[in-house]
Motif scaffolding. Sequence first.
Motif, PDB file in Angstrom:
ATOM      1  N   SER B  60      27.859 -55.787  29.177  1.00 46.05           N
ATOM      2  CA  SER B  60      26.565 -55.232  29.592  1.00 46.05           C
ATOM      3  C   SER B  60      25.529 -56.329  29.520  1.00 46.05           C
ATOM      4  N   ILE B  61      24.716 -56.390  30.564  1.00 47.41           N
ATOM      5  CA  ILE B  61      23.608 -57.325  30.578  1.00 47.41           C
ATOM      6  C   ILE B  61      22.353 -56.523  30.826  1.00 47.41           C
ATOM      7  N   ASN B  62      21.390 -56.673  29.919  1.00 51.84           N
ATOM      8  CA  ASN B  62      20.166 -55.884  30.009  1.00 51.84           C
ATOM      9  C   ASN B  62      20.471 -54.383  30.016  1.00 51.84           C
ATOM     10  N   GLY B  63      21.481 -53.984  29.259  1.00 60.43           N
ATOM     11  CA  GLY B  63      21.821 -52.574  29.162  1.00 60.43           C
ATOM     12  C   GLY B  63      22.617 -52.047  30.329  1.00 60.43           C
ATOM     13  N   ARG B  64      22.939 -52.913  31.291  1.00 63.51           N
ATOM     14  CA  ARG B  64      23.702 -52.436  32.447  1.00 63.51           C
ATOM     15  C   ARG B  64      25.131 -52.935  32.402  1.00 63.51           C
ATOM     16  N   ASN B  65      26.054 -52.044  32.575  1.00 65.16           N
ATOM     17  CA  ASN B  65      27.465 -52.404  32.575  1.00 65.16           C
ATOM     18  C   ASN B  65      27.785 -53.130  33.892  1.00 65.16           C
ATOM     19  N   THR B  66      28.112 -54.413  33.783  1.00 61.28           N
ATOM     20  CA  THR B  66      28.335 -55.182  35.019  1.00 61.28           C
ATOM     21  C   THR B  66      29.642 -54.804  35.687  1.00 61.28           C
ATOM     22  N   GLY B  67      30.526 -54.141  34.960  1.00 57.09           N
ATOM     23  CA  GLY B  67      31.779 -53.698  35.562  1.00 57.09           C
ATOM     24  C   GLY B  67      31.548 -52.660  36.644  1.00 57.09           C
ATOM     25  N   ALA B  68      30.373 -51.997  36.590  1.00 55.07           N
ATOM     26  CA  ALA B  68      30.084 -50.954  37.574  1.00 55.07           C
ATOM     27  C   ALA B  68      29.460 -51.525  38.841  1.00 55.07           C
ATOM     28  N   LEU B  69      29.164 -52.838  38.838  1.00 54.60           N
ATOM     29  CA  LEU B  69      28.523 -53.443  40.010  1.00 54.60           C
ATOM     30  C   LEU B  69      29.558 -53.693  41.106  1.00 54.60           C
ATOM     31  N   GLY B  70      29.304 -53.154  42.277  1.00 56.66           N
ATOM     32  CA  GLY B  70      30.202 -53.405  43.407  1.00 56.66           C
ATOM     33  C   GLY B  70      29.924 -54.774  44.002  1.00 56.66           C
ATOM     34  N   ALA B  71      30.825 -55.211  44.862  1.00 60.16           N
ATOM     35  CA  ALA B  71      30.703 -56.531  45.481  1.00 60.16           C
ATOM     36  C   ALA B  71      29.364 -56.677  46.205  1.00 60.16           C
ATOM     37  N   ARG B  72      28.845 -55.562  46.717  1.00 64.35           N
ATOM     38  CA  ARG B  72      27.604 -55.616  47.482  1.00 64.35           C
ATOM     39  C   ARG B  72      26.414 -56.005  46.605  1.00 64.35           C
ATOM     40  N   HIS B  73      26.521 -55.680  45.300  1.00 62.76           N
ATOM     41  CA  HIS B  73      25.378 -55.903  44.420  1.00 62.76           C
ATOM     42  C   HIS B  73      25.452 -57.216  43.669  1.00 62.76           C
ATOM     43  N   ILE B  74      26.577 -57.935  43.864  1.00 66.88           N
ATOM     44  CA  ILE B  74      26.740 -59.184  43.115  1.00 66.88           C
ATOM     45  C   ILE B  74      25.688 -60.235  43.489  1.00 66.88           C
TER      46      ILE B  74
END
Lengths: 297, 230
Positions: B60-74
């Motif tokens: 998690s970075i800044n409280g956000r789980n980066t595993g949930a980020l799709g390729a579009r949001h990278i």
Amino acid sequence: MQALLGALGRLARAPLATMLTLLVIGLALALPAALGLLVRNAESATGGFGRAVDMTVYLKNGVTLSRAQQLATVARSRPGVASVTVISAAEGLRQFRKYSGFGAALAALKSNPLPNVLRVVPRPRASGPLALEALRRKFAAWPEVDMVQLDTQWVMRFNAIIAVVRRLVLLAAALLGVGVLAVVGNTIRLEILNRSDEIEVTKLVGGSNSFVRRPFVYTGALYGLGGAVLAWVILEGAVLALSGPAARLAELYGSGFVLRGLGGRELALLFGGGMALGWLGAWISAFRHLRSIEPRA
Amino acid sequence: MIRLERVSKRYSNGREALTNVSFFVDRGELLFITGRSGAGKSTLLKVIALLERPTRGTVSINGRNTGALGARHIPAFRRQLGMVFQDHKLLADRPVFDNVALPLVVAGTPFKDIDKRVRAALDQVGLLGKERMLPMELSVGEQQRVGIARAVVGKPPLIVADEPTGNLDPDLALEVMRLFRRFSEVGVTVLVATHDVHIVREFGSRELILTSGEVTGGSADPLPSLVASR
């Protein structure tokens, strides 16, 4: 905007490679466009023939000149008929004597063997083979008419040839369009491979796929547009080279036909089509190959 | 700011580069990640920067789980992150200015702001006046600082540096590390992977020691709350 300028700059920096690519695209676009021009010019030439197409309606020998004039008035009112001229038996004989070279022999005749004749010129839009045939039958059905002479065979053949060539234009355009896609796609693929470091770094600092793709797609569109301009130059050159002989040929046939180049709408189609093909080819190539370049720090 | 929970990474060739790594980093902290080469330092940074996805565990970075980020949001995620590499990854055919400006161009920053911010970033690393030079014309230390300027020009809340001093002599290395400390002092979280133990000792910052992909020591907070709850 910056991506567009960058794309232009890169093309200008490799003038030889760019020119070769443009030449290939230009030739691929010029061929179907040239065929299209051929069809258009042939049609405008036969449009002239179409007006020259006429029907000779031979009246029976007993039909008087005044009756012939009445029939001409009726014929004129028919739809599809542009004009009707009455050629009297006397007039016919005079013309025959003048052009046939049998003057002396004809002078020996006691009476005029020729009938009164109506010469019917159809309207251009009624000059198709079917319309002509329908018109011919109408006149042939009149009791005063001996026979109607119409040589439709060559008109049909000509129209059939035009139809074949027109289909050929579509085929050539489709095939060569795919060729343009492949040429642009391959050029863009090489460009992407050449610049893979730059692409990787751009993605590393947060460049999206569409951001990375943009300059390549612009490059492709520029290739397409440049190729279209080249194709236009080639065609104009060909028209210029052919217009002299074509004019002489038309003169010999007594036609006012003038060889024409691309009109405004066709030019827009050529430029727009070229650009769209370049754009599409680059987009497909960029879409496929950019995804494979991912940063691996 | 950064929280890793039981993160493991196994590469497709079967090598396990990270095993059950958990730690927490606060905003504005400077954390050194040390260990021998091949201990998993680079992999750890790649997992945090989303250059690699962890096989297990969450980041998690800044409280956000980066595993949930799709390729579009990278791409958007990477704009919030400054990265520095040992081989600095500069574009050799572009002048210093263009290299540093790249993150801003990518983010669509207006041109007049780009000029100002690139100069400010170059000023921070002491390279003002070299905007027009090509990377090749600079010394190795200067090239590394261009890379750092590029990492900070977008004012990211997090900077990740992988062996930033690997090619530098001790004096230059110290200078670069001081630069990172200055960024952390103004609230930027900085993660530096290095095998240069002396520098780390000298700085007295928090340290995380990796051995064969496992955390084997250092002063990093091992997430006591997490350990207690399981």
